[in-house]
Scaffold this motif. Structure first.
Motif, PDB file in Angstrom:
ATOM      1  N   ALA A   4     -18.031  44.686  60.699  1.00 39.64           N
ATOM      2  CA  ALA A   4     -17.272  44.100  61.811  1.00 39.64           C
ATOM      3  C   ALA A   4     -17.533  42.608  61.911  1.00 39.64           C
ATOM      4  O   ALA A   4     -16.602  41.813  62.123  1.00 39.64           O
ATOM      5  CB  ALA A   4     -17.636  44.802  63.115  1.00 39.64           C
ATOM      6  N   LEU A   5     -18.793  42.193  61.754  1.00 40.99           N
ATOM      7  CA  LEU A   5     -19.133  40.773  61.813  1.00 40.99           C
ATOM      8  C   LEU A   5     -18.506  39.995  60.662  1.00 40.99           C
ATOM      9  O   LEU A   5     -18.013  38.885  60.841  1.00 40.99           O
ATOM     10  CB  LEU A   5     -20.659  40.600  61.785  1.00 40.99           C
ATOM     11  CG  LEU A   5     -21.386  40.799  63.122  1.00 40.99           C
ATOM     12  CD1 LEU A   5     -22.886  40.753  62.920  1.00 40.99           C
ATOM     13  CD2 LEU A   5     -20.940  39.760  64.138  1.00 40.99           C
ATOM     14  N   ALA A   7     -15.781  40.810  59.009  1.00 41.34           N
ATOM     15  CA  ALA A   7     -14.341  40.748  59.240  1.00 41.34           C
ATOM     16  C   ALA A   7     -14.005  39.731  60.321  1.00 41.34           C
ATOM     17  O   ALA A   7     -13.058  38.941  60.180  1.00 41.34           O
ATOM     18  CB  ALA A   7     -13.823  42.132  59.633  1.00 41.34           C
ATOM     19  N   LEU A   8     -14.779  39.729  61.408  1.00 35.64           N
ATOM     20  CA  LEU A   8     -14.533  38.787  62.505  1.00 35.64           C
ATOM     21  C   LEU A   8     -14.753  37.349  62.049  1.00 35.64           C
ATOM     22  O   LEU A   8     -13.982  36.446  62.413  1.00 35.64           O
ATOM     23  CB  LEU A   8     -15.451  39.120  63.682  1.00 35.64           C
ATOM     24  CG  LEU A   8     -15.291  38.232  64.930  1.00 35.64           C
ATOM     25  CD1 LEU A   8     -13.877  38.346  65.486  1.00 35.64           C
ATOM     26  CD2 LEU A   8     -16.316  38.608  65.998  1.00 35.64           C
ATOM     27  N   THR A   9     -15.785  37.129  61.236  1.00 34.72           N
ATOM     28  CA  THR A   9     -16.058  35.783  60.726  1.00 34.72           C
ATOM     29  C   THR A   9     -14.900  35.267  59.880  1.00 34.72           C
ATOM     30  O   THR A   9     -14.450  34.130  60.052  1.00 34.72           O
ATOM     31  CB  THR A   9     -17.352  35.779  59.885  1.00 34.72           C
ATOM     32  OG1 THR A   9     -18.440  36.195  60.710  1.00 34.72           O
ATOM     33  CG2 THR A   9     -17.638  34.394  59.337  1.00 34.72           C
ATOM     34  N   LYS A  10     -14.402  36.114  58.973  1.00 36.40           N
ATOM     35  CA  LYS A  10     -13.267  35.714  58.132  1.00 36.40           C
ATOM     36  C   LYS A  10     -12.024  35.479  58.976  1.00 36.40           C
ATOM     37  O   LYS A  10     -11.232  34.559  58.715  1.00 36.40           O
ATOM     38  CB  LYS A  10     -13.000  36.778  57.070  1.00 36.40           C
ATOM     39  CG  LYS A  10     -13.964  36.725  55.902  1.00 36.40           C
ATOM     40  CD  LYS A  10     -13.345  37.270  54.635  1.00 36.40           C
ATOM     41  CE  LYS A  10     -14.203  36.960  53.421  1.00 36.40           C
ATOM     42  NZ  LYS A  10     -13.553  37.331  52.164  1.00 36.40           N
ATOM     43  N   TYR A  11     -11.825  36.312  59.979  1.00 36.65           N
ATOM     44  CA  TYR A  11     -10.672  36.190  60.869  1.00 36.65           C
ATOM     45  C   TYR A  11     -10.707  34.844  61.600  1.00 36.65           C
ATOM     46  O   TYR A  11      -9.710  34.111  61.625  1.00 36.65           O
ATOM     47  CB  TYR A  11     -10.686  37.348  61.867  1.00 36.65           C
ATOM     48  CG  TYR A  11      -9.570  37.323  62.883  1.00 36.65           C
ATOM     49  CD1 TYR A  11      -8.316  37.841  62.568  1.00 36.65           C
ATOM     50  CD2 TYR A  11      -9.764  36.795  64.158  1.00 36.65           C
ATOM     51  CE1 TYR A  11      -7.277  37.824  63.496  1.00 36.65           C
ATOM     52  CE2 TYR A  11      -8.744  36.773  65.083  1.00 36.65           C
ATOM     53  CZ  TYR A  11      -7.506  37.291  64.758  1.00 36.65           C
ATOM     54  OH  TYR A  11      -6.484  37.269  65.672  1.00 36.65           O
ATOM     55  N   LEU A  12     -11.852  34.505  62.185  1.00 32.34           N
ATOM     56  CA  LEU A  12     -11.961  33.257  62.935  1.00 32.34           C
ATOM     57  C   LEU A  12     -11.881  32.033  62.023  1.00 32.34           C
ATOM     58  O   LEU A  12     -11.292  31.013  62.399  1.00 32.34           O
ATOM     59  CB  LEU A  12     -13.277  33.244  63.727  1.00 32.34           C
ATOM     60  CG  LEU A  12     -13.368  34.278  64.867  1.00 32.34           C
ATOM     61  CD1 LEU A  12     -14.750  34.239  65.504  1.00 32.34           C
ATOM     62  CD2 LEU A  12     -12.280  34.043  65.901  1.00 32.34           C
ATOM     63  N   LEU A  46      -5.282  41.181  63.741  1.00 29.16           N
ATOM     64  CA  LEU A  46      -6.406  41.663  64.545  1.00 29.16           C
ATOM     65  C   LEU A  46      -6.281  43.163  64.801  1.00 29.16           C
ATOM     66  O   LEU A  46      -7.261  43.912  64.661  1.00 29.16           O
ATOM     67  CB  LEU A  46      -6.457  40.906  65.871  1.00 29.16           C
ATOM     68  CG  LEU A  46      -7.562  41.306  66.849  1.00 29.16           C
ATOM     69  CD1 LEU A  46      -8.938  41.069  66.243  1.00 29.16           C
ATOM     70  CD2 LEU A  46      -7.411  40.543  68.162  1.00 29.16           C
ATOM     71  N   GLY A  49      -6.926  45.046  61.595  1.00 29.09           N
ATOM     72  CA  GLY A  49      -8.342  45.006  61.270  1.00 29.09           C
ATOM     73  C   GLY A  49      -9.148  45.998  62.097  1.00 29.09           C
ATOM     74  O   GLY A  49     -10.039  46.677  61.572  1.00 29.09           O
ATOM     75  N   ILE A  50      -8.824  46.115  63.373  1.00 25.67           N
ATOM     76  CA  ILE A  50      -9.529  47.060  64.251  1.00 25.67           C
ATOM     77  C   ILE A  50      -9.242  48.495  63.818  1.00 25.67           C
ATOM     78  O   ILE A  50     -10.143  49.333  63.759  1.00 25.67           O
ATOM     79  CB  ILE A  50      -9.111  46.838  65.723  1.00 25.67           C
ATOM     80  CG1 ILE A  50      -9.636  45.488  66.217  1.00 25.67           C
ATOM     81  CG2 ILE A  50      -9.642  47.968  66.603  1.00 25.67           C
ATOM     82  CD1 ILE A  50      -9.119  45.089  67.579  1.00 25.67           C
ATOM     83  N   LEU A  53     -11.147  49.178  60.663  1.00 22.84           N
ATOM     84  CA  LEU A  53     -12.577  49.288  60.946  1.00 22.84           C
ATOM     85  C   LEU A  53     -12.927  50.682  61.463  1.00 22.84           C
ATOM     86  O   LEU A  53     -13.960  51.250  61.117  1.00 22.84           O
ATOM     87  CB  LEU A  53     -12.992  48.227  61.961  1.00 22.84           C
ATOM     88  CG  LEU A  53     -14.483  48.175  62.336  1.00 22.84           C
ATOM     89  CD1 LEU A  53     -15.336  47.810  61.129  1.00 22.84           C
ATOM     90  CD2 LEU A  53     -14.711  47.183  63.473  1.00 22.84           C
TER      91      LEU A  53
END
Length: 221
Positions: A4-5, A7-12, A46, A49-50, A53
């Motif tokens: 999750a981290l 994926a969130l890092t790449k997203y941001l 987003l 991705g959720i 996940l």
């Protein structure tokens, strides 16, 4: 949590990079088409991705993997990256200097194409659990020939073609569209290279090529 981290890092990072590539050349934060594009691209991303996940973390992990093993594919990815940087920068400059006049109906139509492409992209991912961002043969991989794979051999690439060509129109720039046109020959090189690997190493793929005639676009190629 680690996935999750990541994926969130790449997203941001992606959100920040796209914003910078659009708003800095535009010279202003008053760029409505840029906000429209970012919303159309990153909100569905987003949500997808959720869902991945929760439902298919292994597939999400594969989608986050971006390092190509083959030199030919690394070259294609590099050219694609330059194409996107140039396209977004030109769109921003176009907004700043008013080079293009894209009618509202064209922006609306391109927005619809982008959203439909995203839905089809999600459907391709649902059909094919072996999807990866890199060209590779995975352990236990099988030929998928149902759904969209029964229409063209590379539905994911077909969907991204429409999605990427819609992007500059959503951004309100005909000149940026010229920057995205090279995506088609770039995609052709990637597909031909990938099919050599698949026909050589994936059992049943040669027969699949005979059953499904077209690679990318029906009745054309």
């Amino acid at each position: 949590m680690k996935l999750a981290l990541a994926a969130l890092t790449k997203y941001l990072l992606g959100l920040t990079l796209v914003g910078a590539l659009l708003f800095i050349p535009a010279g202003t934060l008053s760029y409505p088409n840029a906000y429209l594009f970012i919303a159309l691209l990153f909100l569905p991303m987003l949500i997808l991705g959720i869902v991945l996940l929760i439902k298919a973390p292994a597939l999400l992990e594969k989608r986050l993997r971006a390092k190509e093993a083959q030199s030919a594919q690394r070259g294609v990815v590099a050219v694609g990256g330059l194409m996107f940087i140039g396209g977004f920068a030109v769109a921003g400059l176009d907004h700043r200097f008013g080079w293009s006049s894209v009618p509202a109906w064209a922006v609306a139509a391109a927005s619809a194409v982008l959203l439909v492409s995203y839905v089809l992209y999600a459907e391709v991912m649902r059909e094919n659990a072996y999807l990866s961002r890199t060209v590779e043969i995975q352990q236990g991989q099988q030929v998928i020939d149902t759904g969209l794979y029964g229409i063209v051999r590379h539905p994911m690439y077909a969907v991204t073609l429409w999605l990427f060509l819609a992007i500059p129109v959503v951004l309100g720039s005909w000149w940026a569209l010229l920057c995205f046109v090279p995506y088609l020959p770039m995609l052709a090189v990637r597909i031909l290279n990938e099919e050599k690997l698949l026909s050589r190493e994936l059992v049943g793929y040669a027969d699949y090529q005979k059953r499904v005639k077209y690679r990318l676009i029906l009745f054309i190629w």
